[in-house]
Design a protein around this motif. Sequence first.
Motif, PDB file in Angstrom:
ATOM      1  N   GLU A  36       5.392   4.815   8.096  1.00 46.30           N
ATOM      2  CA  GLU A  36       5.888   3.676   8.874  1.00 46.30           C
ATOM      3  C   GLU A  36       6.271   2.519   7.935  1.00 46.30           C
ATOM      4  OE1 GLU A  36       3.522   3.709  13.035  1.00 46.30           O
ATOM      5  OE2 GLU A  36       2.329   3.122  11.296  1.00 46.30           O
ATOM      6  N   PRO A  37       7.255   2.703   7.079  1.00 49.46           N
ATOM      7  CA  PRO A  37       7.573   1.648   6.113  1.00 49.46           C
ATOM      8  C   PRO A  37       8.157   0.385   6.746  1.00 49.46           C
ATOM      9  CG  PRO A  37       9.177   3.402   5.959  1.00 49.46           C
ATOM     10  CD  PRO A  37       8.118   3.873   6.909  1.00 49.46           C
ATOM     11  N   THR A  38       8.875   0.515   7.856  1.00 52.09           N
ATOM     12  CA  THR A  38       9.497  -0.670   8.458  1.00 52.09           C
ATOM     13  C   THR A  38       8.463  -1.584   9.110  1.00 52.09           C
ATOM     14  OG1 THR A  38       9.961   0.532  10.496  1.00 52.09           O
ATOM     15  CG2 THR A  38      11.715   0.458   8.847  1.00 52.09           C
ATOM     16  N   LYS A  39       7.355  -1.027   9.551  1.00 48.43           N
ATOM     17  CA  LYS A  39       6.314  -1.838  10.181  1.00 48.43           C
ATOM     18  C   LYS A  39       5.805  -2.885   9.197  1.00 48.43           C
ATOM     19  CE  LYS A  39       1.786  -1.349  12.425  1.00 48.43           C
ATOM     20  NZ  LYS A  39       0.750  -0.368  12.826  1.00 48.43           N
ATOM     21  N   PHE A  40       5.444  -2.455   7.987  1.00 48.22           N
ATOM     22  CA  PHE A  40       4.959  -3.423   7.011  1.00 48.22           C
ATOM     23  C   PHE A  40       6.089  -4.316   6.517  1.00 48.22           C
ATOM     24  CE2 PHE A  40       3.965  -5.018   2.779  1.00 48.22           C
ATOM     25  CZ  PHE A  40       2.805  -5.711   3.067  1.00 48.22           C
ATOM     26  N   ALA A  41       7.279  -3.776   6.373  1.00 47.92           N
ATOM     27  CA  ALA A  41       8.407  -4.574   5.886  1.00 47.92           C
ATOM     28  C   ALA A  41       8.657  -5.775   6.795  1.00 47.92           C
ATOM     29  CB  ALA A  41       9.656  -3.718   5.776  1.00 47.92           C
ATOM     30  N   LYS A  42       8.591  -5.565   8.097  1.00 51.44           N
ATOM     31  CA  LYS A  42       8.800  -6.658   9.052  1.00 51.44           C
ATOM     32  C   LYS A  42       7.663  -7.669   8.991  1.00 51.44           C
ATOM     33  CE  LYS A  42      11.530  -3.841  12.194  1.00 51.44           C
ATOM     34  NZ  LYS A  42      11.562  -3.149  13.485  1.00 51.44           N
ATOM     35  N   VAL A  43       6.428  -7.167   8.930  1.00 53.43           N
ATOM     36  CA  VAL A  43       5.272  -8.059   8.854  1.00 53.43           C
ATOM     37  C   VAL A  43       5.326  -8.857   7.552  1.00 53.43           C
ATOM     38  CG1 VAL A  43       2.745  -8.124   8.666  1.00 53.43           C
ATOM     39  CG2 VAL A  43       3.824  -6.664  10.371  1.00 53.43           C
ATOM     40  N   HIS A  44       5.667  -8.206   6.467  1.00 52.13           N
ATOM     41  CA  HIS A  44       5.755  -8.868   5.168  1.00 52.13           C
ATOM     42  C   HIS A  44       6.853  -9.933   5.168  1.00 52.13           C
ATOM     43  CE1 HIS A  44       5.895  -9.554   0.885  1.00 52.13           C
ATOM     44  NE2 HIS A  44       7.107  -9.033   0.783  1.00 52.13           N
ATOM     45  N   LYS A  45       7.986  -9.633   5.789  1.00 48.36           N
ATOM     46  CA  LYS A  45       9.102 -10.576   5.822  1.00 48.36           C
ATOM     47  C   LYS A  45       8.744 -11.849   6.583  1.00 48.36           C
ATOM     48  CE  LYS A  45      14.025 -10.842   6.664  1.00 48.36           C
ATOM     49  NZ  LYS A  45      15.244 -10.071   6.861  1.00 48.36           N
ATOM     50  N   VAL A  46       7.991 -11.710   7.659  1.00 47.70           N
ATOM     51  CA  VAL A  46       7.655 -12.866   8.491  1.00 47.70           C
ATOM     52  C   VAL A  46       6.423 -13.607   7.971  1.00 47.70           C
ATOM     53  CG1 VAL A  46       6.914 -13.593  10.806  1.00 47.70           C
ATOM     54  CG2 VAL A  46       8.734 -11.910  10.545  1.00 47.70           C
ATOM     55  N   PHE A  47       5.365 -12.884   7.620  1.00 44.27           N
ATOM     56  CA  PHE A  47       4.099 -13.509   7.276  1.00 44.27           C
ATOM     57  C   PHE A  47       3.790 -13.529   5.781  1.00 44.27           C
ATOM     58  CE2 PHE A  47       3.545 -11.883  11.626  1.00 44.27           C
ATOM     59  CZ  PHE A  47       3.257 -13.064  12.273  1.00 44.27           C
ATOM     60  N   GLY A  48       4.302 -12.571   5.049  1.00 43.16           N
ATOM     61  CA  GLY A  48       3.983 -12.457   3.630  1.00 43.16           C
ATOM     62  C   GLY A  48       2.750 -11.592   3.422  1.00 43.16           C
ATOM     63  N   ALA A  49       2.766 -10.800   2.363  1.00 43.20           N
ATOM     64  CA  ALA A  49       1.663  -9.878   2.103  1.00 43.20           C
ATOM     65  C   ALA A  49       0.358 -10.610   1.828  1.00 43.20           C
ATOM     66  CB  ALA A  49       2.019  -8.967   0.928  1.00 43.20           C
ATOM     67  N   SER A  50       0.420 -11.703   1.120  1.00 48.32           N
ATOM     68  CA  SER A  50      -0.791 -12.464   0.792  1.00 48.32           C
ATOM     69  C   SER A  50      -1.462 -13.002   2.054  1.00 48.32           C
ATOM     70  CB  SER A  50      -0.433 -13.612  -0.143  1.00 48.32           C
ATOM     71  OG  SER A  50      -1.561 -14.400  -0.420  1.00 48.32           O
ATOM     72  N   ASN A  51      -0.670 -13.551   2.968  1.00 49.54           N
ATOM     73  CA  ASN A  51      -1.236 -14.081   4.211  1.00 49.54           C
ATOM     74  C   ASN A  51      -1.817 -12.966   5.078  1.00 49.54           C
ATOM     75  OD1 ASN A  51      -0.609 -16.778   3.653  1.00 49.54           O
ATOM     76  ND2 ASN A  51       1.434 -16.571   4.506  1.00 49.54           N
ATOM     77  N   VAL A  52      -1.132 -11.833   5.144  1.00 48.92           N
ATOM     78  CA  VAL A  52      -1.640 -10.710   5.938  1.00 48.92           C
ATOM     79  C   VAL A  52      -2.955 -10.213   5.342  1.00 48.92           C
ATOM     80  CG1 VAL A  52      -1.175  -8.349   6.722  1.00 48.92           C
ATOM     81  CG2 VAL A  52       0.644 -10.054   6.764  1.00 48.92           C
ATOM     82  N   SER A  53      -3.016 -10.149   4.028  1.00 49.73           N
ATOM     83  CA  SER A  53      -4.240  -9.726   3.348  1.00 49.73           C
ATOM     84  C   SER A  53      -5.392 -10.682   3.672  1.00 49.73           C
ATOM     85  CB  SER A  53      -3.996  -9.683   1.837  1.00 49.73           C
ATOM     86  OG  SER A  53      -5.174  -9.392   1.153  1.00 49.73           O
ATOM     87  N   LYS A  54      -5.122 -11.977   3.636  1.00 51.51           N
ATOM     88  CA  LYS A  54      -6.154 -12.977   3.956  1.00 51.51           C
ATOM     89  C   LYS A  54      -6.604 -12.857   5.407  1.00 51.51           C
ATOM     90  CE  LYS A  54      -4.449 -16.356   0.635  1.00 51.51           C
ATOM     91  NZ  LYS A  54      -3.697 -17.626   0.510  1.00 51.51           N
ATOM     92  N   ILE A  55      -5.648 -12.659   6.306  1.00 49.42           N
ATOM     93  CA  ILE A  55      -5.983 -12.521   7.730  1.00 49.42           C
ATOM     94  C   ILE A  55      -6.867 -11.298   7.939  1.00 49.42           C
ATOM     95  CG2 ILE A  55      -5.022 -11.971  10.009  1.00 49.42           C
ATOM     96  CD1 ILE A  55      -2.585 -13.723   9.215  1.00 49.42           C
ATOM     97  N   LEU A  56      -6.485 -10.166   7.358  1.00 48.46           N
ATOM     98  CA  LEU A  56      -7.271  -8.934   7.528  1.00 48.46           C
ATOM     99  C   LEU A  56      -8.658  -9.067   6.917  1.00 48.46           C
ATOM    100  CD1 LEU A  56      -4.599  -6.160   6.960  1.00 48.46           C
ATOM    101  CD2 LEU A  56      -5.630  -6.893   9.109  1.00 48.46           C
ATOM    102  N   ALA A  57      -8.777  -9.791   5.825  1.00 48.31           N
ATOM    103  CA  ALA A  57     -10.085  -9.976   5.194  1.00 48.31           C
ATOM    104  C   ALA A  57     -11.014 -10.824   6.061  1.00 48.31           C
ATOM    105  CB  ALA A  57      -9.915 -10.616   3.820  1.00 48.31           C
TER     106      ALA A  57
END
Length: 172
Positions: A36-57
């Motif tokens: 599911e590469p597009t799922k993360f691509a969309k999330v990364h584009k809107v929120f950024g990988a660093s922010n998603v990582s912080k949220i999940l942590a």
Amino acid sequence: MKNHEPRSSSSCAACKLLKRRCTPNCIFAPYFCSDEPTKFAKVHKVFGASNVSKILAEVPEEQREDTVNSLAFEAEARLRDPVYGCIGAIALLQRKTVELQHDLTIARARLALYAATSSSSSSSIILDDHVSMAPFPSVPGCDGLAYSFGQSSSDLSRYGPLNDFGHGPYIS
């Protein structure tokens, strides 16, 4: 929660997009599968990988899958409508609900009027051996039953409200 399958040497979708090595304790791997590469691509584009990582942590592990699904949904909505995102879709559905409630109220009022006039009239049309129905009464704006139910609420508003209880709640 999603089943955590043991990963082979393939990276998760997040690590592939970020072009980094996927470690066994990668926080993205359980939620962003490599298929599911597009799922993360969309999330990364809107929120950024660093922010998603912080949220999940910060989120308890049993709520992370729901969190990722929510982020993916919001990202999809935000990409479709950059200004309003999910709120635009919610507002559109609320307006449609109010419009349909209005249409339903008009249909109920017409049905009540029809029932009242058909019970008072003695003439009826025999449709079958056991089903009879009175002719549709002359109601302003009605050129027959099929036409009246095909009208939208905007078409019917020129006749004014049919009753004082038929207006749906105002939702802004």
